[in-house]
Design a protein around this motif. Structure first.
Motif, mmCIF file in Angstrom:
data_model
loop_
_atom_site.group_PDB
_atom_site.id
_atom_site.type_symbol
_atom_site.label_atom_id
_atom_site.label_comp_id
_atom_site.label_asym_id
_atom_site.label_seq_id
_atom_site.Cartn_x
_atom_site.Cartn_y
_atom_site.Cartn_z
ATOM 1 N N VAL A 6 5.940 -10.201 -0.365
ATOM 2 C CA VAL A 6 5.931 -10.446 -1.807
ATOM 3 C C VAL A 6 7.275 -11.061 -2.173
ATOM 4 O O VAL A 6 8.338 -10.505 -1.853
ATOM 5 N N LEU A 7 7.215 -12.210 -2.819
ATOM 6 C CA LEU A 7 8.412 -12.888 -3.303
ATOM 7 C C LEU A 7 8.525 -12.652 -4.803
ATOM 8 O O LEU A 7 7.526 -12.763 -5.530
ATOM 9 N N PHE A 8 9.718 -12.342 -5.258
ATOM 10 C CA PHE A 8 9.953 -12.082 -6.673
ATOM 11 C C PHE A 8 10.945 -13.084 -7.258
ATOM 12 O O PHE A 8 11.932 -13.454 -6.612
ATOM 13 N N PRO A 170 3.141 -19.130 3.686
ATOM 14 C CA PRO A 170 2.898 -19.018 2.241
ATOM 15 C C PRO A 170 1.545 -18.388 1.906
ATOM 16 O O PRO A 170 1.456 -17.569 0.982
ATOM 17 N N ARG A 171 0.510 -18.722 2.655
ATOM 18 C CA ARG A 171 -0.825 -18.182 2.371
ATOM 19 C C ARG A 171 -0.907 -16.679 2.629
ATOM 20 O O ARG A 171 -1.861 -16.024 2.202
ATOM 21 N N GLU A 172 0.093 -16.126 3.306
ATOM 22 C CA GLU A 172 0.139 -14.690 3.570
ATOM 23 C C GLU A 172 1.002 -13.960 2.543
ATOM 24 O O GLU A 172 1.247 -12.772 2.680
ATOM 25 N N SER A 173 1.421 -14.681 1.493
ATOM 26 C CA SER A 173 2.438 -14.151 0.588
ATOM 27 C C SER A 173 2.033 -14.243 -0.878
ATOM 28 O O SER A 173 1.225 -15.086 -1.268
ATOM 29 N N ILE A 174 2.632 -13.375 -1.660
ATOM 30 C CA ILE A 174 2.427 -13.320 -3.106
ATOM 31 C C ILE A 174 3.741 -13.671 -3.787
ATOM 32 O O ILE A 174 4.812 -13.303 -3.296
ATOM 33 N N PHE A 175 3.657 -14.403 -4.885
ATOM 34 C CA PHE A 175 4.854 -14.689 -5.683
ATOM 35 C C PHE A 175 4.690 -14.080 -7.064
ATOM 36 O O PHE A 175 3.686 -14.310 -7.745
ATOM 37 N N VAL A 176 5.692 -13.312 -7.501
ATOM 38 C CA VAL A 176 5.666 -12.648 -8.814
ATOM 39 C C VAL A 176 6.810 -13.182 -9.662
ATOM 40 O O VAL A 176 7.976 -13.114 -9.263
ATOM 41 N N GLY A 177 6.471 -13.721 -10.835
ATOM 42 C CA GLY A 177 7.506 -14.232 -11.731
ATOM 43 C C GLY A 177 6.994 -14.354 -13.144
ATOM 44 O O GLY A 177 5.779 -14.347 -13.378
ATOM 45 N N ASP A 178 7.906 -14.476 -14.096
ATOM 46 C CA ASP A 178 7.497 -14.582 -15.506
ATOM 47 C C ASP A 178 6.915 -15.949 -15.831
ATOM 48 O O ASP A 178 6.245 -16.113 -16.846
ATOM 49 N N GLY A 179 7.181 -16.944 -14.989
ATOM 50 C CA GLY A 179 6.580 -18.259 -15.204
ATOM 51 C C GLY A 179 7.539 -19.329 -15.653
ATOM 52 O O GLY A 179 7.144 -20.491 -15.813
ATOM 53 N N GLY A 191 0.545 -22.709 -1.539
ATOM 54 C CA GLY A 191 -0.341 -21.726 -0.928
ATOM 55 C C GLY A 191 -0.034 -20.276 -1.214
ATOM 56 O O GLY A 191 -0.777 -19.388 -0.779
ATOM 57 N N LEU A 192 1.043 -19.995 -1.945
ATOM 58 C CA LEU A 192 1.317 -18.619 -2.348
ATOM 59 C C LEU A 192 0.320 -18.177 -3.416
ATOM 60 O O LEU A 192 -0.216 -18.998 -4.161
#
Length: 224
Positions: A6-8, A170-179, A191-192
């Motif tokens: 997970v990327l933040f 990237p396809r194995e990962s999630i990205f979390v952000g406010d946008g 691919g995230l």
């Protein structure tokens, strides 16, 4: 939702500079008195240099101010530049002083799941001085700061660098952000799986999955 990493994002995702819609710090400076430049003109020049600041073309705050003054054919008042730099560093410490318990709980939960965690932040050097001493840096396996690597979200290279260092695709990962900075689209394009964090900032529109608070995100990722 399965993933290996997970990327933040950092600001307005893990920490915030705002309270009740208002900036916590006091920015009531008279730039005309300090630098010889009206406030609105200073803000315009500051915005123009946003990408250059975030990608390290300007290595620090003073170099940015000096460039503005030189381009405007104004004297570089070193005492004023030093004052503004020190004030900015104090301002940028504020978000790291009190990390919300829900954020700590979320990160602790993800680490208990043996998920790799990465930070991908558009920032300048003075903005993240307290990162290493904050209560959250210890949870992260990788921290990518735009000013250090020379490119900023939504540039695909910054996400790819984080994934490469975490040894995941990237396809194995999630990205979390406010946008902000179109970061969710940038993540999606390589691919995230993007998730929009709206707990600090609910003003950015997107069609991506949203999490209203860290507890909601924790529930979304319970089977990660």
């Amino acid at each position: 939702m399965k993933a290996k990493a997970v990327l933040f994002d950092l600001f307005e995702t893990l920490v915030t500079e705002f309270s009740d819609g208002k900036r916590i710090s006091n920015r009531n400076y008279d730039y005309l008195e300090l630098l010889g430049l009206p406030n609105e003109d200073f803000k315009k020049e500051w915005r123009i240099r946003s990408k250059a600041r975030m990608t390290g073309i300007f290595p620090d705050y003073p170099s940015t101010i000096r460039d503005i003054l030189i381009k405007r054919e104004l004297n570089c008042k070193e005492e004023s530049i030093k004052f503004l730099y020190e004030e900015r560093m104090r301002e940028k410490e504020i978000p790291f002083r009190e990390i919300q318990p829900e954020i700590i709980d979320l990160l602790s939960f993800l680490k208990s799941k043996k998920v790799s965690l990465g930070l991908v932040s558009n920032c300048t050097e003075e903005e993240v001085r307290l990162w290493k001493d904050s209560g959250i840096s210890k949870y992260f396996d990788v921290a990518i700061f735009s000013y250090e690597v020379g490119y900023a979200k939504p540039d695909e290279r910054i996400y790819k660098l984080a994934c490469h260092q975490l040894k995941v695709e990237p396809r194995e990962s999630i990205f979390v952000g406010d946008g902000g900075s179109d970061e969710l689209t940038g993540a999606y394009n390589i691919g995230l799986t993007p998730i929009q964090a709206t707990w600090f900032n609910s003003y950015i529109e997107s069609n991506f999955t949203k999490a209203a608070d860290p507890l909601t995100l924790k529930e979304m990722l319970k089977d990660i």
